[in-house]
Write a protein that holds these residues in place. Sequence first.
Motif, PDB file in Angstrom:
ATOM      1  N   GLY A  96      12.810   7.415  -4.828  1.00  0.00           N
ATOM      2  CA  GLY A  96      12.576   6.010  -4.547  1.00  0.00           C
ATOM      3  C   GLY A  96      11.888   5.866  -3.209  1.00  0.00           C
ATOM      4  O   GLY A  96      12.114   6.671  -2.290  1.00  0.00           O
ATOM      5  N   LEU A  97      11.043   4.857  -3.090  1.00  0.00           N
ATOM      6  CA  LEU A  97      10.272   4.636  -1.867  1.00  0.00           C
ATOM      7  C   LEU A  97      10.239   3.148  -1.534  1.00  0.00           C
ATOM      8  O   LEU A  97      10.108   2.310  -2.428  1.00  0.00           O
ATOM      9  CB  LEU A  97       8.835   5.130  -2.047  1.00  0.00           C
ATOM     10  N   VAL A  98      10.362   2.818  -0.257  1.00  0.00           N
ATOM     11  CA  VAL A  98      10.125   1.444   0.184  1.00  0.00           C
ATOM     12  C   VAL A  98       9.120   1.476   1.324  1.00  0.00           C
ATOM     13  O   VAL A  98       9.065   2.436   2.103  1.00  0.00           O
ATOM     14  CB  VAL A  98      11.411   0.721   0.635  1.00  0.00           C
ATOM     15  N   ALA A  99       8.303   0.414   1.392  1.00  0.00           N
ATOM     16  CA  ALA A  99       7.271   0.312   2.431  1.00  0.00           C
ATOM     17  C   ALA A  99       7.614  -0.794   3.406  1.00  0.00           C
ATOM     18  O   ALA A  99       8.339  -1.736   3.072  1.00  0.00           O
ATOM     19  CB  ALA A  99       5.912   0.042   1.791  1.00  0.00           C
ATOM     20  N   GLU A 100       7.055  -0.685   4.597  1.00  0.00           N
ATOM     21  CA  GLU A 100       7.178  -1.767   5.573  1.00  0.00           C
ATOM     22  C   GLU A 100       6.172  -2.864   5.205  1.00  0.00           C
ATOM     23  O   GLU A 100       5.246  -2.649   4.440  1.00  0.00           O
ATOM     24  CB  GLU A 100       6.880  -1.218   6.972  1.00  0.00           C
ATOM     25  N   GLY A 101       6.383  -4.049   5.764  1.00  0.00           N
ATOM     26  CA  GLY A 101       5.447  -5.136   5.475  1.00  0.00           C
ATOM     27  C   GLY A 101       5.652  -5.676   4.070  1.00  0.00           C
ATOM     28  O   GLY A 101       6.716  -5.514   3.467  1.00  0.00           O
ATOM     29  N   ARG A 102       4.606  -6.333   3.520  1.00  0.00           N
ATOM     30  CA  ARG A 102       4.736  -6.963   2.210  1.00  0.00           C
ATOM     31  C   ARG A 102       3.676  -6.479   1.214  1.00  0.00           C
ATOM     32  O   ARG A 102       3.671  -6.886   0.051  1.00  0.00           O
ATOM     33  CB  ARG A 102       4.656  -8.490   2.344  1.00  0.00           C
ATOM     34  N   ALA A 103       2.783  -5.602   1.648  1.00  0.00           N
ATOM     35  CA  ALA A 103       1.726  -5.134   0.759  1.00  0.00           C
ATOM     36  C   ALA A 103       2.296  -4.122  -0.238  1.00  0.00           C
ATOM     37  O   ALA A 103       2.844  -3.096   0.170  1.00  0.00           O
ATOM     38  CB  ALA A 103       0.602  -4.496   1.562  1.00  0.00           C
ATOM     39  N   PRO A 104       2.197  -4.391  -1.556  1.00  0.00           N
ATOM     40  CA  PRO A 104       2.717  -3.430  -2.528  1.00  0.00           C
ATOM     41  C   PRO A 104       1.894  -2.156  -2.547  1.00  0.00           C
ATOM     42  O   PRO A 104       0.690  -2.166  -2.288  1.00  0.00           O
ATOM     43  CB  PRO A 104       2.614  -4.172  -3.868  1.00  0.00           C
ATOM     44  N   VAL A 105       2.558  -1.036  -2.825  1.00  0.00           N
ATOM     45  CA  VAL A 105       1.888   0.253  -2.990  1.00  0.00           C
ATOM     46  C   VAL A 105       1.924   0.575  -4.484  1.00  0.00           C
ATOM     47  O   VAL A 105       2.992   0.754  -5.055  1.00  0.00           O
ATOM     48  CB  VAL A 105       2.584   1.352  -2.161  1.00  0.00           C
ATOM     49  N   ARG A 106       0.752   0.614  -5.109  1.00  0.00           N
ATOM     50  CA  ARG A 106       0.671   0.684  -6.574  1.00  0.00           C
ATOM     51  C   ARG A 106       0.642   2.115  -7.096  1.00  0.00           C
ATOM     52  O   ARG A 106       0.397   3.068  -6.351  1.00  0.00           O
ATOM     53  CB  ARG A 106      -0.593  -0.042  -7.051  1.00  0.00           C
ATOM     54  N   GLU A 107       0.860   2.216  -8.409  1.00  0.00           N
ATOM     55  CA  GLU A 107       0.750   3.494  -9.115  1.00  0.00           C
ATOM     56  C   GLU A 107      -0.594   4.161  -8.810  1.00  0.00           C
ATOM     57  O   GLU A 107      -1.634   3.504  -8.778  1.00  0.00           O
ATOM     58  CB  GLU A 107       0.852   3.237 -10.623  1.00  0.00           C
ATOM     59  N   GLY A 108      -0.534   5.461  -8.552  1.00  0.00           N
ATOM     60  CA  GLY A 108      -1.752   6.224  -8.284  1.00  0.00           C
ATOM     61  C   GLY A 108      -2.029   6.446  -6.803  1.00  0.00           C
ATOM     62  O   GLY A 108      -2.855   7.294  -6.456  1.00  0.00           O
ATOM     63  N   ALA A 109      -1.346   5.696  -5.932  1.00  0.00           N
ATOM     64  CA  ALA A 109      -1.544   5.888  -4.489  1.00  0.00           C
ATOM     65  C   ALA A 109      -1.063   7.287  -4.099  1.00  0.00           C
ATOM     66  O   ALA A 109       0.038   7.698  -4.452  1.00  0.00           O
ATOM     67  CB  ALA A 109      -0.792   4.833  -3.700  1.00  0.00           C
ATOM     68  N   GLU A 110      -1.906   8.019  -3.383  1.00  0.00           N
ATOM     69  CA  GLU A 110      -1.527   9.369  -2.963  1.00  0.00           C
ATOM     70  C   GLU A 110      -0.626   9.309  -1.736  1.00  0.00           C
ATOM     71  O   GLU A 110      -0.733   8.399  -0.908  1.00  0.00           O
ATOM     72  CB  GLU A 110      -2.783  10.193  -2.664  1.00  0.00           C
ATOM     73  N   LEU A 111       0.283  10.277  -1.642  1.00  0.00           N
ATOM     74  CA  LEU A 111       1.249  10.336  -0.557  1.00  0.00           C
ATOM     75  C   LEU A 111       0.946  11.533   0.341  1.00  0.00           C
ATOM     76  O   LEU A 111       0.606  12.612  -0.147  1.00  0.00           O
ATOM     77  CB  LEU A 111       2.673  10.449  -1.111  1.00  0.00           C
ATOM     78  N   PHE A 112       1.102  11.326   1.644  1.00  0.00           N
ATOM     79  CA  PHE A 112       0.766  12.343   2.650  1.00  0.00           C
ATOM     80  C   PHE A 112       1.908  12.495   3.642  1.00  0.00           C
ATOM     81  O   PHE A 112       2.718  11.584   3.830  1.00  0.00           O
ATOM     82  CB  PHE A 112      -0.506  11.938   3.406  1.00  0.00           C
ATOM     83  N   ASP A 113       1.949  13.677   4.300  1.00  0.00           N
ATOM     84  CA  ASP A 113       2.886  13.852   5.409  1.00  0.00           C
ATOM     85  C   ASP A 113       2.223  13.400   6.706  1.00  0.00           C
ATOM     86  O   ASP A 113       1.077  12.939   6.711  1.00  0.00           O
ATOM     87  CB  ASP A 113       3.391  15.297   5.487  1.00  0.00           C
TER      88      ASP A 113
END
Length: 375
Positions: free
Chosen positions: A294-311
Motif C-alpha cells: 500500500g502507498l500514500v502520497a503527500e498533497g492531493r495529486a493522485p498517483v495513477r496506475e503505471g507510474a514508475e517508482l524510484f528510490d
Amino acid sequence: MTDAQGALKKTPLFGLHNELGARMVPFAGFEMPVQYPLGVKKEHIHTREKAGLFDVSHMGQVKLFGANAAKALETLVPVDIIDLPVGKQRYALFTNEQGGVMDDLMVTNHGDYIYVVVNAACKEQDIAHMRANLGDDVELEVMENAALVALQGPTAAAVMARFAPDTTDMVFMDARAVNVDGVECLVSRSGYTGEDGFEISIPSAEAERICRLLLNESEVEAIGLGARDSLRLEAGLCLYGHDIDTTTTPLEASLIWAISKIRRADGERAGGFPGADIILGQIANKDWTRKRVGLVAEGRAPVREGAELFDADDNKIGVVTSGTFGPTAEKPVAMGYVATEFSALDTQVFASVRGKKLPMTVVKMPLVEQRYYRG
C-alpha cells in the motif's frame, strides 16, 4: 467478451442504468455504468455511510455438479475446497504452472453443487480451464440467465432484512439460497468494497424488479464502476489484470493468507495445484524479489496506475498498479509492486508523475479499515 457481431453485451439491468442517468462505458465486453448523476466521489462516500447497489452481472457465474466437484476444483487452486462447509464461501486463486495468478474467484459450497464466481475479463478463459481440467464426472453449468448485484455499506443489512429476513443471522462469508421478496436468490454476505454487505444472484427476469425495490429504500443509491474501484482500492483489495496477473505469484501479491494451510508443504493435502513447486518454494525460502504494498502520497495529486517508482538515488524499484484520490482516506492512495528491500512499512519511495518525483510512503493495507460483519 462481446457477442458474435462484436457488439458490447448488456446486463439485465441495462435499461435501468439508462433510466437512472448512468454514464455507460465499455468494460470487459459489456456496457457498464461508470457513474450516475451523483458522481463518483459522492457515490463512494454514500456507500461508506449508507448503502450502495452495484451491478456486477458481467461477472461469470458457474455451478459445478457431481460427487467429485470439490475434489476436482481443488486441483486447480491452492485452497481447501474439499473441507469447505456447506453454506460457506471462500476466496480462491487459479494458478498456472509458473506460479502466476490466472484469476481470483469466489467459491461457495451450496451442498448439492459448488458455486463459482469469476472475473468478467477472465470468464471465457476460466470456464474453458475448468471444462478442460475438472474431469468428465463434473458437470459445469454456466448461469447465463442470472444477474449479480452487490448491496454494500453499513445499512445494507437493515435494507436486506426488509425483503429477506433469513439474511439477518448471516455473517461474513456465509452463503445460502434465500427468498428475496418472493424470488429464490443465491445470497452471500460478502462484497468487494471493504464494507458489510451482500452479493445477490437473481434470475435475470426478476433482476430489475428486485433492484427497483432496493433502490426505493431511502438508504440505497445506485453506484457505478468508478466508485467500486476507489472503494476496493481503499480496502486493499486487488483488481485482476492490474494488481495481480499471470506474472505475479500469490506471495509477491501479498496473498499468502489465500493459500490454505492444508495445501502448504506441511499440510495434509500439500501441493497438487498448478505451480505448487514454485509457490511452496517461495514460502519455504522467502525468496520472492518484489512485493505488493500500500502507498500514500503527500498533497492531493493522485498517483495513477503505471507510474514508475524510484528510490532516493533515482533507481527504478517498482510500479504503481492502482491509484486514485481516496475520498474516505482523504489523500492519494495506491498499491503497487516494489523490490522487497523497499517493502517495509514507512519506507519512502518516489513516484514519477508528469516529470516530477512525488514522495510516497509504504503503508499497511487496507488503507481504510474493513468493516465486514463477523457476528
